[in-house]
Design a protein around this motif. Structure first.
Motif, mmCIF file in Angstrom:
data_model
loop_
_atom_site.group_PDB
_atom_site.id
_atom_site.type_symbol
_atom_site.label_atom_id
_atom_site.label_comp_id
_atom_site.label_asym_id
_atom_site.label_seq_id
_atom_site.Cartn_x
_atom_site.Cartn_y
_atom_site.Cartn_z
ATOM 1 N N GLY A 110 0.776 -1.238 -0.004
ATOM 2 C CA GLY A 110 -0.033 -0.030 0.125
ATOM 3 C C GLY A 110 0.709 1.026 -0.041
ATOM 4 N N LYS A 111 0.296 2.470 0.338
ATOM 5 C CA LYS A 111 0.726 3.861 0.491
ATOM 6 C C LYS A 111 1.825 3.884 1.837
ATOM 7 C CE LYS A 111 0.214 8.662 0.035
ATOM 8 N NZ LYS A 111 -0.815 9.626 -0.168
ATOM 9 N N THR A 112 2.927 3.872 1.733
ATOM 10 C CA THR A 112 4.126 3.903 2.618
ATOM 11 C C THR A 112 4.989 4.967 2.471
ATOM 12 O OG1 THR A 112 3.916 1.512 3.524
ATOM 13 C CG2 THR A 112 5.665 2.744 4.318
ATOM 14 N N GLU A 113 5.308 5.940 3.237
ATOM 15 C CA GLU A 113 6.023 6.851 3.072
ATOM 16 C C GLU A 113 7.129 7.068 3.992
ATOM 17 O OE1 GLU A 113 3.301 10.076 0.569
ATOM 18 O OE2 GLU A 113 3.436 10.508 2.718
ATOM 19 N N VAL A 114 8.446 7.599 3.461
ATOM 20 C CA VAL A 114 9.535 7.854 4.518
ATOM 21 C C VAL A 114 9.804 9.351 4.460
ATOM 22 C CG1 VAL A 114 12.026 7.408 5.046
ATOM 23 C CG2 VAL A 114 10.312 5.545 4.203
ATOM 24 N N ARG A 143 5.430 6.309 7.887
ATOM 25 C CA ARG A 143 4.068 6.291 8.192
ATOM 26 C C ARG A 143 3.612 5.593 6.968
ATOM 27 N NH1 ARG A 143 2.409 12.578 6.446
ATOM 28 N NH2 ARG A 143 2.800 12.351 4.339
ATOM 29 N N THR A 144 2.211 4.920 7.477
ATOM 30 C CA THR A 144 1.501 4.071 6.548
ATOM 31 C C THR A 144 0.109 4.819 6.316
ATOM 32 O OG1 THR A 144 0.754 2.752 8.158
ATOM 33 C CG2 THR A 144 2.670 2.121 6.985
ATOM 34 N N PHE A 145 -0.714 4.310 5.392
ATOM 35 C CA PHE A 145 -1.928 5.046 5.140
ATOM 36 C C PHE A 145 -2.895 3.691 5.234
ATOM 37 C CE2 PHE A 145 0.935 8.025 3.623
ATOM 38 C CZ PHE A 145 0.338 9.495 3.896
ATOM 39 N N LYS A 146 -4.210 4.005 4.880
ATOM 40 C CA LYS A 146 -5.172 2.960 5.111
ATOM 41 C C LYS A 146 -4.862 1.888 4.015
ATOM 42 C CE LYS A 146 -10.310 2.152 4.266
ATOM 43 N NZ LYS A 146 -11.470 2.954 3.907
ATOM 44 N N GLU A 147 -4.946 0.637 4.674
ATOM 45 C CA GLU A 147 -4.775 -0.755 4.005
ATOM 46 C C GLU A 147 -3.268 -0.830 3.604
ATOM 47 O OE1 GLU A 147 -7.567 -1.374 0.734
ATOM 48 O OE2 GLU A 147 -9.282 -1.438 2.233
ATOM 49 N N SER A 148 -2.440 -0.267 4.314
ATOM 50 C CA SER A 148 -0.940 -0.368 4.208
ATOM 51 C C SER A 148 -0.286 -0.711 5.517
ATOM 52 C CB SER A 148 -0.589 1.235 3.936
ATOM 53 O OG SER A 148 -1.008 1.663 2.654
ATOM 54 N N GLU A 149 1.019 -1.512 5.261
ATOM 55 C CA GLU A 149 1.796 -1.928 6.226
ATOM 56 C C GLU A 149 3.277 -1.900 5.962
ATOM 57 O OE1 GLU A 149 0.418 -5.913 7.406
ATOM 58 O OE2 GLU A 149 1.236 -6.767 5.352
ATOM 59 N N ALA A 150 4.044 -2.037 6.964
ATOM 60 C CA ALA A 150 5.613 -2.273 6.587
ATOM 61 C C ALA A 150 6.348 -2.921 7.648
ATOM 62 C CB ALA A 150 6.141 -0.843 6.434
ATOM 63 N N GLN A 151 7.284 -3.554 7.057
ATOM 64 C CA GLN A 151 7.991 -4.070 8.167
ATOM 65 C C GLN A 151 9.530 -4.034 8.189
ATOM 66 O OE1 GLN A 151 9.676 -8.659 7.390
ATOM 67 N NE2 GLN A 151 7.665 -8.725 8.720
ATOM 68 N N ASN A 154 -2.226 3.359 9.013
ATOM 69 C CA ASN A 154 -2.506 4.487 9.600
ATOM 70 C C ASN A 154 -1.503 4.604 10.738
ATOM 71 O OD1 ASN A 154 -4.649 5.364 7.921
ATOM 72 N ND2 ASN A 154 -6.082 4.241 8.838
ATOM 73 N N SER A 155 -0.332 4.231 10.710
ATOM 74 C CA SER A 155 0.865 4.115 11.758
ATOM 75 C C SER A 155 1.853 5.125 11.400
ATOM 76 C CB SER A 155 1.119 2.905 12.180
ATOM 77 O OG SER A 155 0.256 1.865 12.505
ATOM 78 N N HIS A 156 2.338 5.872 12.504
ATOM 79 C CA HIS A 156 3.447 6.551 12.306
ATOM 80 C C HIS A 156 4.694 6.291 13.391
ATOM 81 C CE1 HIS A 156 4.906 11.199 11.830
ATOM 82 N NE2 HIS A 156 5.879 10.379 11.667
ATOM 83 N N VAL A 157 5.763 6.075 12.957
ATOM 84 C CA VAL A 157 6.924 5.796 14.028
ATOM 85 C C VAL A 157 8.237 6.432 13.505
ATOM 86 C CG1 VAL A 157 7.745 3.682 12.384
ATOM 87 C CG2 VAL A 157 8.090 3.594 15.115
ATOM 88 N N ILE A 158 8.882 6.518 14.576
ATOM 89 C CA ILE A 158 10.163 7.404 14.434
ATOM 90 C C ILE A 158 11.358 6.749 14.980
ATOM 91 C CG2 ILE A 158 11.328 9.756 14.992
ATOM 92 C CD1 ILE A 158 8.753 10.761 15.420
ATOM 93 N N LYS A 216 1.775 7.349 16.544
ATOM 94 C CA LYS A 216 0.072 6.801 16.569
ATOM 95 C C LYS A 216 0.144 5.474 15.705
ATOM 96 C CE LYS A 216 -1.271 8.648 12.015
ATOM 97 N NZ LYS A 216 -2.437 9.437 11.327
ATOM 98 N N GLY A 217 -1.028 4.618 15.808
ATOM 99 C CA GLY A 217 -1.153 3.372 15.043
ATOM 100 C C GLY A 217 -0.668 2.174 15.972
ATOM 101 N N ARG A 218 -0.271 0.992 15.182
ATOM 102 C CA ARG A 218 -0.084 -0.093 15.867
ATOM 103 C C ARG A 218 1.210 -0.922 15.517
ATOM 104 N NH1 ARG A 218 -1.629 -5.795 14.922
ATOM 105 N NH2 ARG A 218 -2.380 -6.727 16.929
ATOM 106 N N ILE A 219 1.839 -1.181 16.254
ATOM 107 C CA ILE A 219 3.210 -1.708 15.940
ATOM 108 C C ILE A 219 3.488 -3.197 16.606
ATOM 109 C CG2 ILE A 219 4.522 -0.517 17.860
ATOM 110 C CD1 ILE A 219 7.095 -0.750 16.056
ATOM 111 N N ARG A 220 3.981 -4.145 16.032
ATOM 112 C CA ARG A 220 4.407 -5.423 16.706
ATOM 113 C C ARG A 220 6.204 -5.457 16.662
ATOM 114 N NH1 ARG A 220 3.014 -11.695 14.453
ATOM 115 N NH2 ARG A 220 3.719 -12.646 16.487
ATOM 116 N N SER A 221 6.328 -5.530 17.805
ATOM 117 C CA SER A 221 7.920 -5.697 18.037
ATOM 118 C C SER A 221 8.251 -7.300 18.466
ATOM 119 C CB SER A 221 8.127 -4.711 19.052
ATOM 120 O OG SER A 221 7.750 -3.424 19.056
ATOM 121 N N LEU A 222 9.176 -7.689 17.489
ATOM 122 C CA LEU A 222 10.079 -8.919 17.629
ATOM 123 C C LEU A 222 11.432 -8.851 18.127
ATOM 124 C CD1 LEU A 222 8.137 -10.885 14.757
ATOM 125 C CD2 LEU A 222 7.589 -10.893 17.247
#
Length: 298
Positions: free
Chosen positions: A132-136, A162-170, A184-188, A205-211
């Protein structure tokens, strides 16, 4: 050629005849028109040290994708640039050679300087996958414009994703840990792991899973995740953190142990438990997954 020298040439034009002031001059002096002195001024100005400095700068065309190019700011010396951008500041001579610069004094504000990938700091994380739409936002490169993410792109301290609707990043951290953000997440990216400090991220904002990569020393801090309302300290685990639009934080632990701190209160969240932190308040006592409580409406 400065203005003072120009005045000297002009003064020569207006001086009295040398015959009246010199005991060694015989005959009438040779007098040149004012345009002659103006011509000399222009020639000398063209070959002044400032011009030579500008002409000595080389135009470098770095290979695409090899390192970064910075713009030297006022007050930045070679020493400051080396400590800021080089993985080993002692390799400043190689930096000069890569930019075809013989004299360090020729590094002036406004010029472009190429930091080869082989010399630059290693990224804190790489983008492993996205959809999806992921920006840096490359804050590390003084950029103020968001750009589309690319696979394998390196992220440095202060860079944002940051990610937008129906987007994700690893992402894969240099330490070996991995994290994923949903739509719809934003990480720094805050800091990279060192011998004494853990990896550090900030979830705006948003949701993050950390391994988090496990290490033999269970007392070593491996990961620090910050939000507006809480700080989570990790020593090898699998957990999910969510931040809602009000800045409240929900943390769910699936493996290991997470220490969550807010308002000087710390709770340890074990595997199979979660906690909720309302912004400005201490974390709740850990409760069994999967139903986190909702903040009370005032």
């Amino acid at each position: 050629m400065n203005f003072q020298n120009f005045l000297i040439f002009s003064n020569l034009y207006r001086r009295k005849r040398w015959k009246e002031t010199s005991a060694f001059f015989i005959g009438d002096p040779i007098r040149f028109p004012f345009y002659f002195y103006l011509f000399v001024f222009i020639i000398l100005a063209h070959f002044s040290p400032i011009s030579l400095s500008a002409e000595s700068k080389q135009t470098i065309h770095p290979p695409e994708g090899d390192g970064i190019t910075i713009i030297v700011e006022k007050g930045q010396t070679l020493s400051i640039i080396s400590k800021t951008y080089l993985d080993d500041p002692r390799k400043w001579k190689e930096l000069l050679k890569s930019n075809q610069i013989d004299n360090p004094n020729l590094i002036i504000p406004g010029m472009k300087l190429w930091i080869p990938k082989s010399l630059g700091k290693k990224p804190l994380a790489d983008i492993q996958r996205y959809s999806g739409k992921t920006e840096v936002l490359k804050v590390s490169q003084k950029s103020s414009d968001w750009a589309g993410a690319t696979l394998g792109e390196g992220l440095y301290a202060k860079d944002e994703v940051r990610t937008f609707k129906e987007s994700e990043a690893q992402f894969l951290l240099l330490s070996g840990s991995r994290f994923e953000i949903t739509e719809n997440s934003h990480v720094i990216m805050e800091k990279g792991k060192s011998d004494t400090e853990p990896d550090e991220l900030y979830l705006r904002k948003g949701r993050i899973r950390s391994l988090i990569q496990k290490k033999p020393s269970s007392n070593q801090r491996m990961f620090l995740l910050k939000t507006d309302s809480a700080v989570s300290e990790v020593r090898g685990t699998d957990f999910v953190t969510e931040v809602d639009s009000s800045g409240n934080t929900t943390l769910s632990c699936y493996e290991g142990l997470v220490a969550v701190t807010a308002e000087n209160v710390t709770v340890n969240v074990a595997s199979g438990f979660a906690t909720f932190v309302e912004k400005g308040k201490p974390p709740l006592k850990p409760f069994t997954l999967p139903d986190p409580p909702k903040p009370k409406e005032e």
